[in-house]
Design a protein around this motif. Sequence first.
Motif, PDB file in Angstrom:
ATOM      1  N   HIS A 107       0.827  -1.209   0.000  1.00  0.00           N
ATOM      2  CA  HIS A 107       0.000   0.000   0.000  1.00  0.00           C
ATOM      3  C   HIS A 107       0.861   1.259   0.000  1.00  0.00           C
ATOM      4  CE1 HIS A 107      -3.520  -2.440   0.627  1.00  0.00           C
ATOM      5  NE2 HIS A 107      -2.931  -3.011   1.654  1.00  0.00           N
ATOM      6  N   THR A 108       1.905   1.266   0.807  1.00  0.00           N
ATOM      7  CA  THR A 108       2.687   2.502   0.972  1.00  0.00           C
ATOM      8  C   THR A 108       3.610   2.795  -0.199  1.00  0.00           C
ATOM      9  OG1 THR A 108       4.399   1.331   2.230  1.00  0.00           O
ATOM     10  CG2 THR A 108       2.605   2.339   3.491  1.00  0.00           C
ATOM     11  N   SER A 109       3.758   1.884  -1.127  1.00  0.00           N
ATOM     12  CA  SER A 109       4.642   2.097  -2.270  1.00  0.00           C
ATOM     13  C   SER A 109       3.898   2.533  -3.528  1.00  0.00           C
ATOM     14  CB  SER A 109       5.399   0.801  -2.565  1.00  0.00           C
ATOM     15  OG  SER A 109       4.470  -0.220  -2.859  1.00  0.00           O
ATOM     16  N   GLY A 135      -1.206  22.801  -5.214  1.00  0.00           N
ATOM     17  CA  GLY A 135       0.004  23.281  -5.867  1.00  0.00           C
ATOM     18  C   GLY A 135       1.280  22.616  -5.350  1.00  0.00           C
ATOM     19  N   LEU A 136       1.134  21.469  -4.728  1.00  0.00           N
ATOM     20  CA  LEU A 136       2.284  20.761  -4.169  1.00  0.00           C
ATOM     21  C   LEU A 136       2.719  19.622  -5.084  1.00  0.00           C
ATOM     22  CD1 LEU A 136       1.008  20.617  -0.480  1.00  0.00           C
ATOM     23  CD2 LEU A 136       2.669  22.225  -1.454  1.00  0.00           C
ATOM     24  N   ASN A 137       3.941  19.166  -4.883  1.00  0.00           N
ATOM     25  CA  ASN A 137       4.529  18.107  -5.696  1.00  0.00           C
ATOM     26  C   ASN A 137       4.064  16.741  -5.184  1.00  0.00           C
ATOM     27  OD1 ASN A 137       6.259  16.165  -6.834  1.00  0.00           O
ATOM     28  ND2 ASN A 137       7.907  17.672  -7.034  1.00  0.00           N
ATOM     29  N   THR A 138       3.436  15.961  -6.044  1.00  0.00           N
ATOM     30  CA  THR A 138       2.936  14.644  -5.619  1.00  0.00           C
ATOM     31  C   THR A 138       4.073  13.637  -5.425  1.00  0.00           C
ATOM     32  OG1 THR A 138       2.541  13.993  -7.920  1.00  0.00           O
ATOM     33  CG2 THR A 138       0.679  14.923  -6.687  1.00  0.00           C
ATOM     34  N   MET A 139       5.158  13.771  -6.174  1.00  0.00           N
ATOM     35  CA  MET A 139       6.260  12.813  -6.020  1.00  0.00           C
ATOM     36  C   MET A 139       6.942  12.969  -4.669  1.00  0.00           C
ATOM     37  SD  MET A 139       7.714  10.152  -7.026  1.00  0.00           S
ATOM     38  CE  MET A 139       7.013   9.908  -8.629  1.00  0.00           C
ATOM     39  N   GLU A 140       7.021  14.187  -4.171  1.00  0.00           N
ATOM     40  CA  GLU A 140       7.597  14.383  -2.828  1.00  0.00           C
ATOM     41  C   GLU A 140       6.758  13.653  -1.785  1.00  0.00           C
ATOM     42  OE1 GLU A 140       8.133  18.528  -1.922  1.00  0.00           O
ATOM     43  OE2 GLU A 140       9.429  18.850  -3.663  1.00  0.00           O
ATOM     44  N   LEU A 141       5.442  13.755  -1.910  1.00  0.00           N
ATOM     45  CA  LEU A 141       4.559  13.046  -0.992  1.00  0.00           C
ATOM     46  C   LEU A 141       4.710  11.537  -1.160  1.00  0.00           C
ATOM     47  CD1 LEU A 141       2.281  12.982   1.125  1.00  0.00           C
ATOM     48  CD2 LEU A 141       0.662  13.035  -0.794  1.00  0.00           C
ATOM     49  N   ALA A 142       4.784  11.071  -2.409  1.00  0.00           N
ATOM     50  CA  ALA A 142       4.915   9.638  -2.679  1.00  0.00           C
ATOM     51  C   ALA A 142       6.197   9.073  -2.070  1.00  0.00           C
ATOM     52  CB  ALA A 142       4.884   9.384  -4.184  1.00  0.00           C
ATOM     53  N   VAL A 143       7.288   9.799  -2.196  1.00  0.00           N
ATOM     54  CA  VAL A 143       8.561   9.341  -1.620  1.00  0.00           C
ATOM     55  C   VAL A 143       8.486   9.329  -0.099  1.00  0.00           C
ATOM     56  CG1 VAL A 143      11.016   9.917  -1.361  1.00  0.00           C
ATOM     57  CG2 VAL A 143       9.953   9.981  -3.618  1.00  0.00           C
ATOM     58  N   ARG A 144       7.892  10.359   0.483  1.00  0.00           N
ATOM     59  CA  ARG A 144       7.739  10.389   1.946  1.00  0.00           C
ATOM     60  C   ARG A 144       6.858   9.241   2.429  1.00  0.00           C
ATOM     61  NH1 ARG A 144       6.914  16.755   1.835  1.00  0.00           N
ATOM     62  NH2 ARG A 144       9.091  17.343   2.002  1.00  0.00           N
ATOM     63  N   TYR A 145       5.791   8.988   1.718  1.00  0.00           N
ATOM     64  CA  TYR A 145       4.881   7.891   2.058  1.00  0.00           C
ATOM     65  C   TYR A 145       5.624   6.555   1.980  1.00  0.00           C
ATOM     66  CZ  TYR A 145       0.335   5.426   2.021  1.00  0.00           C
ATOM     67  OH  TYR A 145      -0.749   4.627   2.298  1.00  0.00           O
ATOM     68  N   LEU A 146       6.436   6.395   0.950  1.00  0.00           N
ATOM     69  CA  LEU A 146       7.227   5.182   0.786  1.00  0.00           C
ATOM     70  C   LEU A 146       8.218   5.015   1.935  1.00  0.00           C
ATOM     71  CD1 LEU A 146       8.221   2.799  -1.132  1.00  0.00           C
ATOM     72  CD2 LEU A 146       9.921   4.448  -1.910  1.00  0.00           C
ATOM     73  N   LEU A 147       8.949   6.068   2.270  1.00  0.00           N
ATOM     74  CA  LEU A 147       9.959   5.989   3.324  1.00  0.00           C
ATOM     75  C   LEU A 147       9.337   5.757   4.701  1.00  0.00           C
ATOM     76  CD1 LEU A 147      12.429   8.777   2.127  1.00  0.00           C
ATOM     77  CD2 LEU A 147      12.669   6.289   1.898  1.00  0.00           C
ATOM     78  N   VAL A 148       8.276   6.492   5.006  1.00  0.00           N
ATOM     79  CA  VAL A 148       7.589   6.273   6.281  1.00  0.00           C
ATOM     80  C   VAL A 148       7.005   4.864   6.300  1.00  0.00           C
ATOM     81  CG1 VAL A 148       5.581   6.957   7.665  1.00  0.00           C
ATOM     82  CG2 VAL A 148       7.125   8.699   6.759  1.00  0.00           C
ATOM     83  N   GLY A 149       6.485   4.429   5.156  1.00  0.00           N
ATOM     84  CA  GLY A 149       5.947   3.080   5.054  1.00  0.00           C
ATOM     85  C   GLY A 149       6.992   2.023   5.322  1.00  0.00           C
TER      86      GLY A 149
END
Length: 186
Positions: A107-109, A135-149
């Motif tokens: 899920h987190t990836s 107006g924010l970058n979705t890839m930054e959120l995706a990477v953070r979600y992946l790392l926290v995950g």
Amino acid sequence: MTIITKFAEGFMNLFQTGADTFISWMTSIVPVVLMLMVFMNTLIAFLGEERVTHIAQVSAKNPFTRYLVLPFLAAFMLGNPMSFTLGRFLPEFYKPSYFAALGQFCHTSNGVFPHINPGELFIWLGVAQGIEKLGLNTMELAVRYLLVGLVMNFISGWATDFTTAIVCKQQGITLSKTVQSEDLVA
């Protein structure tokens, strides 16, 4: 139409929708999972079950490889739900923990690697749409979600080791922490 007739039609439409969904799976995800299973079993036969078992034994020796490396590789290469099948090579004691860590990783990836869990991509896309509107970058959120995950998956796997030990003690069950040939279920 009477209320009873409308109810009956609605009731049958529910089952028709279920049947349509089932047929769509039979022409989409089921063949993909079947081909992945054939590929994985072919790869295991080519490499040799002994080598794959040895990799699992090495992975099972420490929590880092057991709950970070192996789940990541399984999910990235095989996707959900096929990645769960690699757990068959782990010792019985660690299987619940592997499933806990991998289940969350699938899920987190999704933001970075959408091929891992395409069935739930709509959830990520909904979140991404809101982020884009801000107006924010979705890839930054995706990477953070992946790392926290990854961190949370590791904690989940390790915590499941402790709960497995408690349940085994309560139930008087002894599970091996090493892979035995009879543990391998195809």
